[in-house]
Design a protein around this motif. Structure first.
Motif: not given
Length: 194
Positions: A81-82, A151-156
């Motif tokens: 999560a971090q 991928g979602a965290a990396g804005a893709t």
């Protein structure tokens, strides 16, 4: 010599455009758009019903998408999560390299930062060389369990196999203090895993 050509005759005037016909076309287009929107909404509702039904009934365990044996060090839930929060902040601050090609290029040219790799990649051959490159370059790396979450965290919009969070002090874009604080905490936790 030739005789002069007769002057061209004027074209007959066009009939006036019927405003009612134009309005009718606009109404038809608007109705078609509304029908498409309704279909999309009904499709998404059906998908939600199917997903809720599949969640209610226990499914057989899937082998695809499970972390591989090679995924060491694998981050726990709290560290994952971090790390995903760090990846999201780095994406906003443009301090993120996404995908195997960009990551390998960055590790070879300017080895700095923290490499986060998805553990559920199949086939493994796609990313198995990345940890070796990171170790040779002296970079820290860690595995997280899900490529979709990465991928979602990396804005893709697509799942991502690996990313590098570039340290702002060492060649990143603008050094964002929020990213720097998250980076320090995550780097300490990752070094403790190694």
């Amino acid at each position: 010599c030739r005789a002069p050509a007769p002057p061209p005759q004027p074209l007959p005037p066009l009939p006036p455009a019927a405003p009612a016909a134009m309005a009718k076309d606009k109404k038809e287009k608007k109705e078609k758009k509304e029908l498409k929107a309704e279909k999309k909404i009904s499709k998404s509702a059906k998908k939600e019903k199917k997903s809720s039904a599949s969640e209610a009934a226990p499914a057989a365990p899937r082998r695809v998408g499970t972390p591989g044996v090679f995924a060491k060090p694998l981050a726990g839930e709290a560290l994952s999560a971090q790390l995903l929060a760090l990846v999201g902040a780095a994406a906003k601050a443009k301090q993120l390299k996404r995908g195997v090609k960009e990551v390998v290029k960055h590790v070879r040219k300017a080895p700095s930062g923290l490499c986060v790799i998805a553990a559920d990649i199949s086939p493994v051959d796609v990313i198995i060389h990345v940890p070796v490159l990171c170790e040779e370059a002296g970079m820290s790396y860690v595995y997280v369990s899900s490529k979709e979450a990465l991928g979602a965290a990396g804005a893709t919009k697509r799942p991502t196999s690996c990313v590098v969070v570039v340290d702002g002090a060492k060649g990143g874009a603008k050094g964002d203090s929020g990213v720097a604080a998250l980076y320090k905490d995550a780097a300490k936790a990752v070094k403790a895993l190694h």
